[in-house]
Write a protein that holds these residues in place. Structure first.
Motif, mmCIF file in Angstrom:
data_model
loop_
_atom_site.group_PDB
_atom_site.id
_atom_site.type_symbol
_atom_site.label_atom_id
_atom_site.label_comp_id
_atom_site.label_asym_id
_atom_site.label_seq_id
_atom_site.Cartn_x
_atom_site.Cartn_y
_atom_site.Cartn_z
ATOM 1 N N LEU A 24 0.838 -1.206 0.000
ATOM 2 C CA LEU A 24 0.000 0.000 0.000
ATOM 3 C C LEU A 24 0.872 1.254 0.000
ATOM 4 C CD1 LEU A 24 -2.761 1.420 0.296
ATOM 5 C CD2 LEU A 24 -2.511 1.168 2.782
ATOM 6 N N ALA A 25 1.915 1.268 0.840
ATOM 7 C CA ALA A 25 2.798 2.437 0.896
ATOM 8 C C ALA A 25 3.473 2.666 -0.450
ATOM 9 C CB ALA A 25 3.842 2.236 2.000
ATOM 10 N N ALA A 26 3.924 1.598 -1.102
ATOM 11 C CA ALA A 26 4.588 1.733 -2.403
ATOM 12 C C ALA A 26 3.616 2.250 -3.458
ATOM 13 C CB ALA A 26 5.176 0.387 -2.829
ATOM 14 N N ALA A 27 2.395 1.709 -3.469
ATOM 15 C CA ALA A 27 1.412 2.138 -4.469
ATOM 16 C C ALA A 27 1.047 3.614 -4.294
ATOM 17 C CB ALA A 27 0.164 1.265 -4.370
ATOM 18 N N VAL A 28 0.837 4.021 -3.032
ATOM 19 C CA VAL A 28 0.498 5.423 -2.772
ATOM 20 C C VAL A 28 1.675 6.332 -3.146
ATOM 21 C CG1 VAL A 28 -0.053 7.093 -0.969
ATOM 22 C CG2 VAL A 28 -1.195 4.871 -0.995
ATOM 23 N N PHE A 29 2.883 5.894 -2.854
ATOM 24 C CA PHE A 29 4.062 6.698 -3.203
ATOM 25 C C PHE A 29 4.147 6.913 -4.715
ATOM 26 C CE2 PHE A 29 8.498 6.996 -4.534
ATOM 27 C CZ PHE A 29 8.922 8.090 -3.792
ATOM 28 N N VAL A 30 3.881 5.863 -5.492
ATOM 29 C CA VAL A 30 3.926 5.996 -6.949
ATOM 30 C C VAL A 30 2.885 7.002 -7.425
ATOM 31 C CG1 VAL A 30 3.517 4.783 -9.117
ATOM 32 C CG2 VAL A 30 4.903 3.706 -7.332
ATOM 33 N N VAL A 31 1.656 6.895 -6.895
ATOM 34 C CA VAL A 31 0.579 7.805 -7.313
ATOM 35 C C VAL A 31 0.939 9.248 -6.968
ATOM 36 C CG1 VAL A 31 -1.827 8.452 -6.906
ATOM 37 C CG2 VAL A 31 -1.210 6.045 -7.160
ATOM 38 N N VAL A 32 1.403 9.464 -5.718
ATOM 39 C CA VAL A 32 1.741 10.823 -5.285
ATOM 40 C C VAL A 32 2.926 11.366 -6.090
ATOM 41 C CG1 VAL A 32 2.590 12.208 -3.354
ATOM 42 C CG2 VAL A 32 0.813 10.485 -2.978
ATOM 43 N N ALA A 33 3.936 10.546 -6.324
ATOM 44 C CA ALA A 33 5.130 10.991 -7.062
ATOM 45 C C ALA A 33 4.773 11.376 -8.483
ATOM 46 C CB ALA A 33 6.193 9.886 -7.049
#
Length: 386
Positions: free
Chosen positions: A21-30
């Motif tokens: 979840l943290a990785a997926a959210v980081f990709v979206v935000v980045a």
């Protein structure tokens, strides 16, 4: 297993799920932040470094949301606020505290989630009053609506999970009571008859060895039957597939066997049937058999009876069952009679939507009367008995 269940079984769980979840959210935000930065042009290096550090820290905090949910929630709220103050890019980092708020509300921490949502609204409202170019009254109103919806959805999720857990506990309690009642009826009758026969054998051993030998034979038969029924019951409890039971299901079709097992204990049993006999629903058939079984056990062990009359009335919508004996009444029966037998019989009748009464007769003896409807009251029990 359905395709959806197979997909769910392959999804990561626990710490792996939080990391995903943290990785997926980081990709979206980045991607969102970088896209806006390209549209707006360059950004000062200190501001750029601070922005990426905050993005990484806020998204990475989701990896600890299970161990420290409230701390992670407040950190994401405050760090996200700092990001929007320091960065010139209005990136989608706000989705991280939104995710944290939903997780808190879904865990039942509605107070903490509400406080964090209020802090976010106050912070954005302060930015609007300060004249921030990217924040206005409409943005505050929309953010408030989103946060209220997120907290409400999390609360609904928590309520559904709590309801499902409570329902599972109730089903487990009902199942334990059903198993206890079934084991009591299966074992109690045969053990009681063995106890009566053992007492008779000890009493007659010296005076009449032939009768003592007959009582010992009845003990052997009764113990064998008890073991057979116990194994059949345990086999049903252990069964994990849908195979049909190999042992015959207890029911009124085996009433003659039940009567025969009571005769060595000194009981003379008469059966009277009225109405047109008909196939009974499985729960009704089993309940009638167990009520007769328990009544015979009480008559032989506690009532000192010699004659028992079983009356079956086949009505259009229900079965009426009466078991009368000529032994001692309730007031004269020994204290050992106060077990769970009558309670179990009453529960069986009530679950089917019927009723059961038990008490002394006016002319001596004891009577058990039961009314067992054929209708929908037994459908839920039939599923439970399976």
């Amino acid at each position: 297993m359905t395709p959806l269940d197979r997909i769910r079984s392959r999804l990561p769980r626990g710490a792996r799920a939080d990391a995903a979840l943290a990785a997926a959210v980081f990709v979206v935000v980045a991607v969102g932040a970088e896209g806006q930065r390209l549209n707006r042009g360059g950004e000062a290096l200190p501001s750029l470094v601070a922005s990426w550090l905050l993005i990484t820290a806020v998204c990475g905090a989701l990896m600890f949301r299970r161990r420290h949910p409230v701390a992670v929630g407040w950190f994401t709220v405050l760090a996200t606020g700092a990001y929007y103050l320091l960065s010139s890019v209005d990136g989608p980092l706000v989705i991280v505290p939104v995710v944290a708020l939903y997780a808190l509300a879904a865990q039942g921490r509605t107070g903490a989630a509400t406080a964090m949502a209020a802090a976010m609204v106050v912070g954005v409202g302060a930015g609007a009053l300060a004249g921030h170019s990217d924040v206005n009254g409409t943005a505050v109103f929309m953010l408030t609506g989103w946060l209220v919806a997120v907290v409400a959805l999390g609360g609904v999720r928590h309520g559904r999970v709590a309801y499902a857990e409570e329902e599972a506990r109730l089903r487990a309690t009902e199942e334990r009571l059903r198993i206890a009642r079934e084991l009591h009826d299966v074992i109690g009758h045969n053990i009681s008859m063995i106890n009566v026969q053992a007492s008779a054998a000890l009493h007659r051993l010296r005076k009449d060895p032939a009768q003592a030998e007959e009582a010992l034979g009845a003990i052997k038969t009764g113990s064998k039957e008890a073991l057979r029924e116990l194994r059949a019951t345990l086999g049903v409890l252990r069964r994990v597939d849908d195979e049909a039971p190999t042992a015959p299901v207890p029911g009124l079709a085996r009433l003659d066997e039940l009567v025969a097992s009571a005769e060595p204990a000194g009981l003379t049993v008469r059966t009277v049937s009225t109405g047109t006999e008909r196939p009974l629903p499985a729960p009704v058939d089993l309940a009638a058999y167990r009520i007769v079984q328990e009544s015979l056990t009480n008559a032989a062990r506690h009532g000192g009876a010699s004659l028992v009359t079983i009356r079956l009335g086949y009505g259009t919508g229900e079965l009426t069952l009466t078991v009368e004996d000529d032994g001692r009444g309730a007031a004269d029966r020994p204290a050992t009679a106060g077990g769970s037998g009558i309670t179990g019989m009453t529960e069986r009748a009530r679950v089917l939507g019927g009723e059961l009464t038990a008490g002394p007769r006016q002319n001596g003896g004891f009577t058990v009367r039961a009314r067992l409807p054929y209708g929908t009251g037994g459908e839920r029990t039939e599923r439970g008995e399976r």
